[in-house]
Design a protein around this motif. Structure first.
Motif, mmCIF file in Angstrom:
data_model
loop_
_atom_site.group_PDB
_atom_site.id
_atom_site.type_symbol
_atom_site.label_atom_id
_atom_site.label_comp_id
_atom_site.label_asym_id
_atom_site.label_seq_id
_atom_site.Cartn_x
_atom_site.Cartn_y
_atom_site.Cartn_z
ATOM 1 N N ASP A 13 4.572 4.423 -9.302
ATOM 2 C CA ASP A 13 3.660 4.312 -10.150
ATOM 3 C C ASP A 13 3.585 2.795 -10.797
ATOM 4 O O ASP A 13 3.277 2.784 -11.956
ATOM 5 C CB ASP A 13 3.673 5.530 -11.356
ATOM 6 C CG ASP A 13 4.904 5.365 -12.129
ATOM 7 O OD1 ASP A 13 5.844 4.596 -11.851
ATOM 8 O OD2 ASP A 13 4.846 5.752 -13.295
ATOM 9 N N THR A 29 -1.345 0.535 -9.095
ATOM 10 C CA THR A 29 -2.276 1.305 -8.260
ATOM 11 C C THR A 29 -2.865 0.779 -6.902
ATOM 12 O O THR A 29 -2.753 -0.515 -7.238
ATOM 13 C CB THR A 29 -3.587 1.982 -9.140
ATOM 14 O OG1 THR A 29 -4.411 0.874 -9.576
ATOM 15 C CG2 THR A 29 -2.847 2.569 -10.234
ATOM 16 N N LYS A 30 -3.792 1.249 -6.155
ATOM 17 C CA LYS A 30 -4.186 0.628 -5.202
ATOM 18 C C LYS A 30 -5.465 -0.406 -5.792
ATOM 19 O O LYS A 30 -5.557 -1.543 -4.980
ATOM 20 C CB LYS A 30 -4.933 1.705 -4.129
ATOM 21 C CG LYS A 30 -4.084 2.524 -3.505
ATOM 22 C CD LYS A 30 -4.523 3.323 -2.400
ATOM 23 C CE LYS A 30 -3.684 3.985 -1.534
ATOM 24 N NZ LYS A 30 -4.136 4.953 -0.573
ATOM 25 N N THR A 67 2.066 2.147 -3.279
ATOM 26 C CA THR A 67 1.063 2.773 -4.045
ATOM 27 C C THR A 67 1.209 4.516 -3.943
ATOM 28 O O THR A 67 0.879 5.123 -5.145
ATOM 29 C CB THR A 67 -0.083 2.215 -4.372
ATOM 30 O OG1 THR A 67 -0.598 2.565 -2.771
ATOM 31 C CG2 THR A 67 -0.242 0.980 -4.229
ATOM 32 N N ASN A 68 1.821 4.743 -3.014
ATOM 33 C CA ASN A 68 1.685 6.197 -2.524
ATOM 34 C C ASN A 68 3.161 6.839 -3.077
ATOM 35 O O ASN A 68 3.127 8.009 -3.489
ATOM 36 C CB ASN A 68 1.676 6.582 -1.000
ATOM 37 C CG ASN A 68 0.377 5.975 -0.511
ATOM 38 O OD1 ASN A 68 -0.629 6.083 -1.357
ATOM 39 N ND2 ASN A 68 0.405 5.712 0.553
ATOM 40 N N ARG A 69 4.118 6.115 -3.372
ATOM 41 C CA ARG A 69 5.241 6.499 -3.668
ATOM 42 C C ARG A 69 5.718 6.213 -5.350
ATOM 43 O O ARG A 69 6.694 7.010 -5.776
ATOM 44 C CB ARG A 69 6.462 6.059 -2.870
ATOM 45 C CG ARG A 69 6.428 6.307 -1.431
ATOM 46 C CD ARG A 69 7.695 6.249 -0.522
ATOM 47 N NE ARG A 69 7.462 4.940 -0.097
ATOM 48 C CZ ARG A 69 8.422 4.126 0.419
ATOM 49 N NH1 ARG A 69 9.541 4.487 0.497
ATOM 50 N NH2 ARG A 69 8.065 3.138 0.715
ATOM 51 N N MET A 116 0.892 -1.281 -0.077
ATOM 52 C CA MET A 116 0.012 0.285 -0.141
ATOM 53 C C MET A 116 0.907 1.152 0.015
ATOM 54 O O MET A 116 0.577 2.138 -0.686
ATOM 55 C CB MET A 116 -0.890 -0.080 1.153
ATOM 56 C CG MET A 116 -2.019 -0.935 1.109
ATOM 57 S SD MET A 116 -3.229 -0.422 -0.171
ATOM 58 C CE MET A 116 -4.471 -1.305 0.594
ATOM 59 N N GLU A 117 1.998 1.301 0.751
ATOM 60 C CA GLU A 117 2.715 2.211 0.782
ATOM 61 C C GLU A 117 3.598 2.462 -0.447
ATOM 62 O O GLU A 117 3.712 3.738 -0.965
ATOM 63 C CB GLU A 117 3.597 2.133 2.032
ATOM 64 C CG GLU A 117 4.847 3.332 2.157
ATOM 65 C CD GLU A 117 4.116 4.640 2.732
ATOM 66 O OE1 GLU A 117 4.770 5.673 2.062
ATOM 67 O OE2 GLU A 117 3.133 4.734 3.050
ATOM 68 N N THR A 147 -12.611 4.035 -0.766
ATOM 69 C CA THR A 147 -12.071 4.545 -1.917
ATOM 70 C C THR A 147 -12.210 4.238 -3.219
ATOM 71 O O THR A 147 -11.880 4.542 -4.147
ATOM 72 C CB THR A 147 -10.418 4.805 -1.639
ATOM 73 O OG1 THR A 147 -9.796 3.498 -1.742
ATOM 74 C CG2 THR A 147 -10.237 5.351 -0.410
ATOM 75 N N SER A 152 -6.062 -2.193 6.086
ATOM 76 C CA SER A 152 -5.765 -1.309 4.784
ATOM 77 C C SER A 152 -6.842 -1.819 3.689
ATOM 78 O O SER A 152 -7.269 -0.992 2.962
ATOM 79 C CB SER A 152 -4.152 -1.777 4.377
ATOM 80 O OG SER A 152 -3.486 -1.082 5.394
#
Length: 184
Positions: A36, A39-40, A32-34, A29-30, A135, A127
């Motif tokens: 490409d 994606t989530k 996906t934030n940093r 999950m982390e 989301t 998560s």
């Protein structure tokens, strides 16, 4: 540079995700934030596929992200990076454990690790619940399906005879079919 970053991130995930495939989810999950790399939504799809196919979530995601980022070499590199820490640590521990398995300190360390592993798995579950329920599109559909799945799990957990008649593959198939019909 991309290959080095891919190796580092999945090596780190393999090093700290103690407790199996579900323990890798917070790390993924982390990512996906940093990055490409995925994606989530793709992560959730991969979790669903990983739960219904052989192989742990982390391995499947490492292979997917590596392939998506760097082709075949990226897939092999990311997968290798994820399993390398476990291989190194288990080789080291296996040699030491035979010698110190009766040591009280060693027993205490293993006892202390259990709650941390449980917390990592609970974090992974939260998560997935958070992303799935709040989301991703079709929130109303997820809000209806979640209680139904919970009821089925409780029924199976209570060992009701009619639930145990069905092979787990049947339940997986029903879940997959519901996902296809509802376009989840």
């Amino acid at each position: 540079m991309t290959y080095l970053l891919l190796f580092f991130e999945f090596f780190k995930t393999g090093l700290f995700a103690v407790g199996g495939g579900a323990a890798t989810i917070p790390f993924l999950m982390e990512m996906t934030n940093r990055y490409d790399w995925f994606t989530k939504s793709e992560l959730l799809n991969m979790i669903a596929v990983s739960e219904s196919t052989p192989g742990p979530i982390g391995i499947n995601m490492a292979t997917y992200a590596g392939f998506h980022t760097g082709g075949i070499f990226g897939a092999v590199l990311a997968t290798f990076a994820l399993v390398l820490p476990a291989f190194i640590i288990m080789t080291f521990i296996a040699r030491l454990f035979a010698r110190y398995k009766d040591n009280q300190t060693v027993q205490s360390v293993f006892t202390g690790i259990r709650p941390a592993v449980a917390a990592m798995i609970a974090s992974a579950a939260w998560s997935v619940i958070n992303v799935t329920m709040f989301t991703v599109k079709n929130d109303h559909v997820h809000l209806l399906i979640a209680p139904a799945i919970l009821c089925v799990l409780l029924l199976v957990g209570m060992n009701l005879k009619w639930c145990r008649k069905f092979h787990p593959a049947v339940w997986i198939g029903i879940g997959a079919l519901a996902g296809i019909i509802l376009r989840l």
